[in-house]
Write a protein that holds these residues in place. Structure first.
Motif, PDB file in Angstrom:
ATOM      1  N   VAL A 185       5.317  -5.200  14.313  1.00 27.78           N
ATOM      2  CA  VAL A 185       4.520  -4.272  13.445  1.00 27.78           C
ATOM      3  C   VAL A 185       4.634  -3.822  12.211  1.00 27.78           C
ATOM      4  O   VAL A 185       5.955  -3.440  12.092  1.00 27.78           O
ATOM      5  CB  VAL A 185       3.708  -3.106  14.265  1.00 27.78           C
ATOM      6  N   SER A 186       3.959  -3.854  10.999  1.00 27.55           N
ATOM      7  CA  SER A 186       4.464  -3.405   9.979  1.00 27.55           C
ATOM      8  C   SER A 186       2.901  -2.665   9.150  1.00 27.55           C
ATOM      9  O   SER A 186       2.018  -2.569   9.637  1.00 27.55           O
ATOM     10  CB  SER A 186       4.923  -4.240   8.905  1.00 27.55           C
ATOM     11  N   LEU A 187       3.721  -1.816   8.357  1.00 29.36           N
ATOM     12  CA  LEU A 187       2.519  -1.037   7.379  1.00 29.36           C
ATOM     13  C   LEU A 187       1.933  -1.971   6.534  1.00 29.36           C
ATOM     14  O   LEU A 187       2.365  -2.765   5.586  1.00 29.36           O
ATOM     15  CB  LEU A 187       3.265   0.170   6.593  1.00 29.36           C
ATOM     16  N   GLY A 188       0.537  -1.991   6.474  1.00 31.94           N
ATOM     17  CA  GLY A 188      -0.354  -2.714   5.393  1.00 31.94           C
ATOM     18  C   GLY A 188      -0.355  -1.960   4.118  1.00 31.94           C
ATOM     19  O   GLY A 188       0.504  -0.834   4.102  1.00 31.94           O
ATOM     20  N   ASN A 189      -0.784  -2.524   3.202  1.00 32.54           N
ATOM     21  CA  ASN A 189      -1.019  -1.991   1.811  1.00 32.54           C
ATOM     22  C   ASN A 189      -2.229  -0.962   1.478  1.00 32.54           C
ATOM     23  O   ASN A 189      -2.072  -0.290   0.375  1.00 32.54           O
ATOM     24  CB  ASN A 189      -0.838  -3.116   0.671  1.00 32.54           C
ATOM     25  N   ALA A 190      -3.092  -1.238   2.466  1.00 32.53           N
ATOM     26  CA  ALA A 190      -4.350  -0.305   2.020  1.00 32.53           C
ATOM     27  C   ALA A 190      -3.816   1.214   2.157  1.00 32.53           C
ATOM     28  O   ALA A 190      -3.272   1.452   3.171  1.00 32.53           O
ATOM     29  CB  ALA A 190      -5.315  -0.604   3.126  1.00 32.53           C
ATOM     30  N   GLY A 191      -4.378   1.923   1.356  1.00 28.92           N
ATOM     31  CA  GLY A 191      -3.950   3.414   1.164  1.00 28.92           C
ATOM     32  C   GLY A 191      -2.444   3.605   0.827  1.00 28.92           C
ATOM     33  O   GLY A 191      -1.981   4.706   1.607  1.00 28.92           O
ATOM     34  N   ALA A 192      -1.928   2.834   0.123  1.00 31.66           N
ATOM     35  CA  ALA A 192      -0.202   2.970   0.064  1.00 31.66           C
ATOM     36  C   ALA A 192       0.138   4.323  -0.453  1.00 31.66           C
ATOM     37  O   ALA A 192       1.111   4.414  -0.250  1.00 31.66           O
ATOM     38  CB  ALA A 192       0.262   1.743  -0.882  1.00 31.66           C
TER      39      ALA A 192
END
Length: 221
Positions: free
Chosen positions: A152-159
């Motif tokens: 699992v990794s962090l997406g870019n939305a709302g970075a």
């Protein structure tokens, strides 16, 4: 990003000795963290191990979704009607119904989603993961790895917003959770680890296997 590590969860024995339950998340959490007594919450997501046939606890004024996640078959009798539950097939029934379980093929493990009627509604979906297309876990959801290998990794939305957990999925901070900083490398998930969803830098899961996506929706009048 918040990961609830299954290996760190405490097993709570059933009163009838038929199994144990590990709570993944509940709302509201008790003051000081830990696990709230049965029914002292508006929703709860947990994994139970059933090793003996017998009666289920009743939860008055609540709704249940049960999914067999390990083992072949659970024969659930609800208010006198038999329901053979196969693996990965969610089944909804009233929390105050008289329910008993038989284990025709041996011990099983199940995922339970219990919500208070009129306040929340719970849903469980089973999806097959892909190594090429990440599956996002949004606010008000938990993504639970049932089988296989995944990261699992962090997406870019709302970075620009480092908010971690969605408002619909509060968890305690009693050592079961791991947080990932922005820009961190992907985290490996072990079996039954849960990812708390968010709409800010939405967690994304890649891998091969099966994922349970639990959604907790607030009921609006």
């Amino acid at each position: 990003m918040e990961i609830i590590r299954y290996a760190s969860l405490r097993a709570e024995p059933w009163r009838n000795g038929g199994g144990v339950t590990r709570e993944l998340a509940s709302h509201p959490t008790p003051a000081g963290g830990g696990t709230a007594p049965d029914g002292d919450w508006d929703w709860r997501v947990s994994i139970a191990e059933i090793s003996r046939a017998g009666a289920f606890s009743t939860f008055h004024g609540m709704d249940r979704v049960l999914t067999v996640i390990d083992g072949e078959l659970l024969l659930l009798t609800v208010d006198g009607a038999d329901h053979p539950l196969e693996r990965y097939r969610p089944f909804r029934f009233p929390g105050d119904a008289e329910a008993t379980a038989a284990l025709p093929t041996g011990d099983i493990r199940d995922l339970n989603v219990i919500t208070r009627n009129g306040a929340f509604k719970g849903y469980t979906s089973i999806i097959e993961l892909s190594k090429k297309r990440a599956h996002p876990v949004f606010e008000g959801q938990l993504g639970i790895l049932l089988q296989g290998q995944a990261t699992v990794s962090l997406g870019n939305a709302g970075a620009g917003d480092d908010s971690a957990a969605g408002a619909g999925a509060e968890t305690d901070d009693g050592g079961a959770n791991a947080a990932a900083a922005p820009g961190a490398p992907p985290e490996t998930l072990d079996r039954y680890d849960a990812v708390v969803g968010s709409d800010h830098r939405t967690p994304e899961i890649l891998g091969r296997g099966f994922l349970a996506v639990v959604s907790i929706d607030r009921v609006t009048s």
